[in-house]
Design a protein around this motif. Structure first.
Motif, mmCIF file in Angstrom:
data_model
loop_
_atom_site.group_PDB
_atom_site.id
_atom_site.type_symbol
_atom_site.label_atom_id
_atom_site.label_comp_id
_atom_site.label_asym_id
_atom_site.label_seq_id
_atom_site.Cartn_x
_atom_site.Cartn_y
_atom_site.Cartn_z
ATOM 1 N N SER A 207 -2.508 -6.244 -5.302
ATOM 2 C CA SER A 207 -3.493 -7.319 -5.145
ATOM 3 C C SER A 207 -2.807 -8.561 -4.576
ATOM 4 C CB SER A 207 -4.137 -7.657 -6.489
ATOM 5 O OG SER A 207 -3.184 -8.305 -7.327
ATOM 6 N N VAL B 135 0.860 -1.174 0.000
ATOM 7 C CA VAL B 135 0.000 0.000 0.000
ATOM 8 C C VAL B 135 0.904 1.233 0.000
ATOM 9 C CG1 VAL B 135 -1.672 1.337 1.365
ATOM 10 C CG2 VAL B 135 -1.879 -1.136 1.250
ATOM 11 N N SER B 136 0.625 2.191 -0.893
ATOM 12 C CA SER B 136 1.438 3.415 -0.911
ATOM 13 C C SER B 136 0.670 4.616 -0.350
ATOM 14 C CB SER B 136 1.907 3.727 -2.335
ATOM 15 O OG SER B 136 0.823 4.115 -3.144
ATOM 16 N N ARG B 137 -0.531 4.404 0.112
ATOM 17 C CA ARG B 137 -1.340 5.508 0.641
ATOM 18 C C ARG B 137 -1.307 5.492 2.169
ATOM 19 N NH1 ARG B 137 -6.720 3.117 1.526
ATOM 20 N NH2 ARG B 137 -6.528 0.954 0.855
ATOM 21 N N LYS C 3 -1.355 9.036 -2.551
ATOM 22 C CA LYS C 3 -0.904 7.692 -2.883
ATOM 23 C C LYS C 3 -0.047 7.732 -4.141
ATOM 24 C CE LYS C 3 -4.664 5.871 -5.742
ATOM 25 N NZ LYS C 3 -5.596 4.768 -5.886
ATOM 26 N N ARG C 4 0.852 6.763 -4.262
ATOM 27 C CA ARG C 4 1.741 6.661 -5.413
ATOM 28 C C ARG C 4 1.188 5.687 -6.447
ATOM 29 N NH1 ARG C 4 7.420 5.868 -3.669
ATOM 30 N NH2 ARG C 4 6.513 4.338 -2.288
ATOM 31 N N ALA C 5 0.516 4.653 -5.966
ATOM 32 C CA ALA C 5 0.019 3.600 -6.858
ATOM 33 C C ALA C 5 -1.188 2.937 -6.219
ATOM 34 C CB ALA C 5 1.121 2.567 -7.105
ATOM 35 N N ASP C 6 -1.857 2.101 -6.985
ATOM 36 C CA ASP C 6 -2.952 1.321 -6.428
ATOM 37 C C ASP C 6 -2.399 0.278 -5.463
ATOM 38 O OD1 ASP C 6 -4.857 2.699 -7.912
ATOM 39 O OD2 ASP C 6 -4.764 1.287 -9.591
ATOM 40 N N ASP C 7 -3.252 -0.189 -4.571
ATOM 41 C CA ASP C 7 -2.840 -1.239 -3.641
ATOM 42 C C ASP C 7 -2.449 -2.494 -4.421
ATOM 43 O OD1 ASP C 7 -3.596 0.583 -1.715
ATOM 44 O OD2 ASP C 7 -5.362 -0.540 -1.062
ATOM 45 N N ASN D 289 -5.205 -1.832 3.906
ATOM 46 C CA ASN D 289 -5.766 -2.926 3.117
ATOM 47 C C ASN D 289 -5.596 -4.205 3.943
ATOM 48 O OD1 ASN D 289 -6.863 -4.378 1.060
ATOM 49 N ND2 ASN D 289 -5.225 -4.031 -0.409
ATOM 50 N N LYS E 116 -3.839 12.571 -4.313
ATOM 51 C CA LYS E 116 -4.726 11.640 -3.590
ATOM 52 C C LYS E 116 -3.966 10.860 -2.510
ATOM 53 C CE LYS E 116 -7.902 11.218 -7.445
ATOM 54 N NZ LYS E 116 -8.585 10.343 -8.381
#
Length: 134
Positions: free
Chosen positions: A85, A60-62, A79-83, A113, A77
């Motif tokens: 998976s 997680v980057s957020r 964050k750097r990227a989506d979580d 997450n 937002k």
């Protein structure tokens, strides 16, 4: 004379448990042992012929905090990227058969997450990987 930092606490592994898990992983994944032996025998002047034995994975980057000193607060937002998976995490570990240890945490808050995070830990531990986080 003692070093001035000698009395500071140091993060230490439970060496007996670490060694036990290392051996279990070597038994279950013989290619991991061969990779580890190549890594251990290598010198800085040799060609690298082994896979990494440790890996930092940012799931997680957020982050849910807005600390003024942290770069995450300045990202769009936050964050750097989506979580990551679970499927991507599993594929990464399956490809990196030489791993003996991972750090499962990066710039973000890994527990944002949580369901996937604990699933990742379970999968890594089933593969006898030592898992760290901060």
């Amino acid at each position: 004379m003692n070093h001035p930092f000698a009395k500071l606490p140091m993060a230490m592994r439970d060496s007996d448990l670490y060694q036990t898990e290392l051996e279990k992983g070597f038994v279950r994944f013989p290619e991991r042992r061969r990779n580890f032996e190549r890594h251990s025998a290598a010198t800085t002047s040799e060609t690298v012929d082994y896979l990494p034995i440790t890996l930092d994975i940012e799931n997680v980057s957020r982050c849910n905090f807005r600390c003024t000193m942290c770069q995450v607060s300045t990202w769009p937002k936050q964050k750097r990227a989506d979580d990551m998976s679970f499927a991507d995490f599993k594929a990464l570990l399956d490809q990196q058969y030489g791993l003996i240890e991972i750090k499962l945490q990066g710039m973000g808050e890994p527990l944002l997450n949580a369901d996937t995070y604990f699933e990742m830990i379970r999968y890594a531990r089933e593969r006898h990987l030592w898992v760290r986080s901060t």
